[in-house]
Design a protein around this motif. Structure first.
Motif, PDB file in Angstrom:
ATOM      1  N   ARG A  30      20.096 -29.549 -44.244  1.00 27.79           N
ATOM      2  CA  ARG A  30      19.315 -29.283 -43.030  1.00 27.79           C
ATOM      3  C   ARG A  30      18.112 -28.386 -43.254  1.00 27.79           C
ATOM      4  NH1 ARG A  30      22.819 -30.521 -38.719  1.00 27.79           N
ATOM      5  NH2 ARG A  30      24.205 -32.159 -39.485  1.00 27.79           N
ATOM      6  N   GLY A  31      17.903 -27.926 -44.473  1.00 29.85           N
ATOM      7  CA  GLY A  31      16.733 -27.114 -44.741  1.00 29.85           C
ATOM      8  C   GLY A  31      16.850 -25.663 -44.316  1.00 29.85           C
ATOM      9  N   TRP A  32      18.084 -25.164 -44.131  1.00 33.19           N
ATOM     10  CA  TRP A  32      18.243 -23.760 -43.829  1.00 33.19           C
ATOM     11  C   TRP A  32      17.877 -22.920 -45.050  1.00 33.19           C
ATOM     12  CZ3 TRP A  32      23.287 -22.593 -40.620  1.00 33.19           C
ATOM     13  CH2 TRP A  32      23.265 -23.365 -39.450  1.00 33.19           C
ATOM     14  N   VAL A  33      17.437 -21.686 -44.802  1.00 34.47           N
ATOM     15  CA  VAL A  33      17.064 -20.778 -45.884  1.00 34.47           C
ATOM     16  C   VAL A  33      17.812 -19.464 -45.678  1.00 34.47           C
ATOM     17  CG1 VAL A  33      15.203 -19.515 -47.017  1.00 34.47           C
ATOM     18  CG2 VAL A  33      14.783 -21.823 -46.107  1.00 34.47           C
ATOM     19  N   ILE A  34      18.498 -19.011 -46.710  1.00 34.63           N
ATOM     20  CA  ILE A  34      19.235 -17.747 -46.644  1.00 34.63           C
ATOM     21  C   ILE A  34      18.354 -16.637 -47.204  1.00 34.63           C
ATOM     22  CG2 ILE A  34      21.293 -16.508 -47.390  1.00 34.63           C
ATOM     23  CD1 ILE A  34      22.717 -19.166 -47.641  1.00 34.63           C
ATOM     24  N   GLU A  35      18.151 -15.602 -46.402  1.00 33.86           N
ATOM     25  CA  GLU A  35      17.298 -14.482 -46.800  1.00 33.86           C
ATOM     26  C   GLU A  35      18.082 -13.181 -46.693  1.00 33.86           C
ATOM     27  OE1 GLU A  35      13.975 -14.607 -44.185  1.00 33.86           O
ATOM     28  OE2 GLU A  35      13.220 -16.541 -44.923  1.00 33.86           O
ATOM     29  N   LYS A  36      17.543 -12.152 -47.300  1.00 33.71           N
ATOM     30  CA  LYS A  36      18.153 -10.830 -47.214  1.00 33.71           C
ATOM     31  C   LYS A  36      17.495 -10.073 -46.068  1.00 33.71           C
ATOM     32  CE  LYS A  36      19.415  -8.773 -50.914  1.00 33.71           C
ATOM     33  NZ  LYS A  36      19.459  -8.047 -52.219  1.00 33.71           N
ATOM     34  N   GLY A  37      18.305  -9.625 -45.140  1.00 34.15           N
ATOM     35  CA  GLY A  37      17.790  -8.915 -43.988  1.00 34.15           C
ATOM     36  C   GLY A  37      17.773  -7.424 -44.194  1.00 34.15           C
ATOM     37  N   GLN A  38      17.395  -6.697 -43.152  1.00 30.93           N
ATOM     38  CA  GLN A  38      17.384  -5.247 -43.214  1.00 30.93           C
ATOM     39  C   GLN A  38      18.821  -4.739 -43.375  1.00 30.93           C
ATOM     40  OE1 GLN A  38      15.437  -3.888 -39.668  1.00 30.93           O
ATOM     41  NE2 GLN A  38      13.390  -4.462 -40.386  1.00 30.93           N
ATOM     42  N   GLY A  39      18.989  -3.768 -44.256  1.00 29.19           N
ATOM     43  CA  GLY A  39      20.316  -3.238 -44.513  1.00 29.19           C
ATOM     44  C   GLY A  39      21.092  -4.036 -45.545  1.00 29.19           C
ATOM     45  N   GLY A  40      20.446  -5.063 -46.100  1.00 29.78           N
ATOM     46  CA  GLY A  40      21.085  -5.831 -47.159  1.00 29.78           C
ATOM     47  C   GLY A  40      21.908  -7.007 -46.690  1.00 29.78           C
ATOM     48  N   GLY A  41      22.069  -7.174 -45.378  1.00 30.67           N
ATOM     49  CA  GLY A  41      22.843  -8.299 -44.880  1.00 30.67           C
ATOM     50  C   GLY A  41      22.048  -9.597 -44.919  1.00 30.67           C
ATOM     51  N   GLN A  42      22.757 -10.704 -44.844  1.00 28.54           N
ATOM     52  CA  GLN A  42      22.100 -12.001 -44.863  1.00 28.54           C
ATOM     53  C   GLN A  42      21.586 -12.389 -43.484  1.00 28.54           C
ATOM     54  OE1 GLN A  42      24.914 -14.844 -46.433  1.00 28.54           O
ATOM     55  NE2 GLN A  42      24.192 -14.599 -48.536  1.00 28.54           N
ATOM     56  N   VAL A  43      20.438 -13.041 -43.488  1.00 30.20           N
ATOM     57  CA  VAL A  43      19.940 -13.711 -42.291  1.00 30.20           C
ATOM     58  C   VAL A  43      19.614 -15.145 -42.687  1.00 30.20           C
ATOM     59  CG1 VAL A  43      19.015 -11.640 -41.199  1.00 30.20           C
ATOM     60  CG2 VAL A  43      17.564 -12.987 -42.714  1.00 30.20           C
ATOM     61  N   ILE A  44      19.768 -16.055 -41.739  1.00 31.27           N
ATOM     62  CA  ILE A  44      19.544 -17.467 -42.016  1.00 31.27           C
ATOM     63  C   ILE A  44      18.323 -17.918 -41.234  1.00 31.27           C
ATOM     64  CG2 ILE A  44      20.475 -19.795 -41.803  1.00 31.27           C
ATOM     65  CD1 ILE A  44      22.814 -16.809 -41.977  1.00 31.27           C
ATOM     66  N   ALA A  45      17.305 -18.359 -41.970  1.00 32.22           N
ATOM     67  CA  ALA A  45      16.101 -18.893 -41.339  1.00 32.22           C
ATOM     68  C   ALA A  45      16.371 -20.340 -40.960  1.00 32.22           C
ATOM     69  CB  ALA A  45      14.913 -18.798 -42.296  1.00 32.22           C
ATOM     70  N   LEU A  46      16.318 -20.619 -39.666  1.00 33.69           N
ATOM     71  CA  LEU A  46      16.597 -21.957 -39.160  1.00 33.69           C
ATOM     72  C   LEU A  46      15.317 -22.796 -39.151  1.00 33.69           C
ATOM     73  CD1 LEU A  46      18.853 -20.937 -36.142  1.00 33.69           C
ATOM     74  CD2 LEU A  46      19.581 -21.665 -38.416  1.00 33.69           C
ATOM     75  N   PRO A  47      15.435 -24.112 -39.224  1.00 36.33           N
ATOM     76  CA  PRO A  47      14.250 -24.973 -39.181  1.00 36.33           C
ATOM     77  C   PRO A  47      13.436 -24.731 -37.918  1.00 36.33           C
ATOM     78  CG  PRO A  47      16.177 -26.228 -39.860  1.00 36.33           C
ATOM     79  CD  PRO A  47      16.676 -24.881 -39.431  1.00 36.33           C
ATOM     80  N   LYS A  48      12.133 -24.850 -38.045  1.00 36.02           N
ATOM     81  CA  LYS A  48      11.253 -24.620 -36.907  1.00 36.02           C
ATOM     82  C   LYS A  48      11.386 -25.741 -35.885  1.00 36.02           C
ATOM     83  CE  LYS A  48       7.673 -22.003 -39.380  1.00 36.02           C
ATOM     84  NZ  LYS A  48       6.235 -21.940 -39.733  1.00 36.02           N
ATOM     85  N   THR A  49      11.477 -25.342 -34.617  1.00 34.53           N
ATOM     86  CA  THR A  49      11.469 -26.293 -33.510  1.00 34.53           C
ATOM     87  C   THR A  49      10.523 -25.769 -32.439  1.00 34.53           C
ATOM     88  OG1 THR A  49      13.230 -25.247 -32.207  1.00 34.53           O
ATOM     89  CG2 THR A  49      13.911 -26.764 -33.960  1.00 34.53           C
ATOM     90  N   GLU A  50      10.252 -26.586 -31.450  1.00 34.91           N
ATOM     91  CA  GLU A  50       9.363 -26.152 -30.371  1.00 34.91           C
ATOM     92  C   GLU A  50      10.019 -25.095 -29.499  1.00 34.91           C
ATOM     93  OE1 GLU A  50      10.012 -29.272 -26.782  1.00 34.91           O
ATOM     94  OE2 GLU A  50       8.948 -30.076 -28.506  1.00 34.91           O
ATOM     95  N   PHE A  51      11.341 -24.887 -29.692  1.00 41.38           N
ATOM     96  CA  PHE A  51      12.050 -23.899 -28.891  1.00 41.38           C
ATOM     97  C   PHE A  51      12.031 -22.523 -29.553  1.00 41.38           C
ATOM     98  CE2 PHE A  51      13.958 -28.038 -27.904  1.00 41.38           C
ATOM     99  CZ  PHE A  51      13.745 -28.068 -26.542  1.00 41.38           C
ATOM    100  N   ASN A  52      12.280 -22.466 -30.876  1.00 42.02           N
ATOM    101  CA  ASN A  52      12.268 -21.155 -31.524  1.00 42.02           C
ATOM    102  C   ASN A  52      10.892 -20.795 -32.075  1.00 42.02           C
ATOM    103  OD1 ASN A  52      12.107 -22.662 -33.915  1.00 42.02           O
ATOM    104  ND2 ASN A  52      14.280 -22.406 -34.391  1.00 42.02           N
TER     105      ASN A  52
END
Length: 233
Positions: free
Chosen positions: A186-208
């Motif tokens: 699905r093209g998700w991207v896992i990134e490192k967020g603030q504090g070292g936790g994971q955040v998941i970048a979701l595919p771009k849509t007209e809603f987000n």
């Protein structure tokens, strides 16, 4: 009584036969056994026919003494699995209020409310108490997880791992595997967020990403333009 659907027929043949019965004579009580069999076919094959299920619920209105609690519960569970479509409300409208006040329908209505309001933690907690209801329909958890992801994609550009875990009720290694599949498919991207936790970048849509939304309100349909030209000339 109605013609019984032979179990050895293929799913394609069964579906065609039931849909034909519904189209030709939807208010014939003789097809009620066929429609009940078809609900069980949908559960077993993980298929879905809202029209056939609504037809059955309408027949139950005319013959309430023939109502099967198990069949109606399965219809409602399948309707929940179809969210964000409004199928659950459409089905509930055809179920008498006195029946709605009985179990397992009271529980299913509560589950629907939690899903509609995004209360996923409350939903999963309640569902865990009602395994005998939801486990009877294969694919239930996967369908609700897909709906939860849909809701998150409407509001998040990047969703914290903890928020995703709560919404889909998956943690640890199982969540890692889930994310791996989504990254690949699905093209998700896992990134490192603030504090070292994971955040998941979701595919771009007209809603987000509102900038992607087409401003259709400013567009003038071509047929309107062609009507204006003779007036101006």
């Amino acid at each position: 009584m109605g013609r019984e659907i032979e179990p050895q027929k293929s799913q394609q043949q069964v579906s065609y036969t039931v849909e034909q019965l519904v189209a030709v004579n939807p208010y014939n009580p003789d097809i009620l056994p066929d429609l009940e069999n078809y609900v069980n076919e949908q559960v077993a094959s993980q298929t879905y026919s809202l029209d056939a299920n609504l037809c059955l619920l309408r027949l139950y209105q005319f013959e309430p003494e023939r109502l099967s609690t198990q069949i109606v519960a399965r219809i409602l569970v399948k309707a929940l699995m179809a969210m964000p479509a409004p199928d659950f409300s459409l089905c509930l409208f055809l179920i008498p209020e006195r029946v709605q006040m009985e179990q397992p329908f009271k529980t299913l209505i509560v589950l629907s409310h939690y899903l509609e309001t995004g209360g996923f933690r409350l939903f999963w907690d309640e569902a865990a108490k009602s395994r005998h209801i939801v486990d009877a329909v294969p694919g239930f958890e996967q369908a609700i997880q897909a709906y939860a992801v849909h809701v998150l994609s409407l509001t998040y550009q990047k969703v914290p791992r903890s928020v995703l875990a709560e919404a889909i009720n998956i943690e640890g290694l199982s969540l890692d595997k889930f994310l791996e599949q989504r990254v690949a498919d699905r093209g998700w991207v896992i990134e490192k967020g603030q504090g070292g936790g994971q955040v998941i970048a979701l595919p771009k849509t007209e809603f987000n990403h509102p900038e992607l939304k087409k401003n259709s309100g400013d567009a003038v349909p071509l047929d309107h333009v062609t009507r204006i030209f003779p007036i101006l000339s």
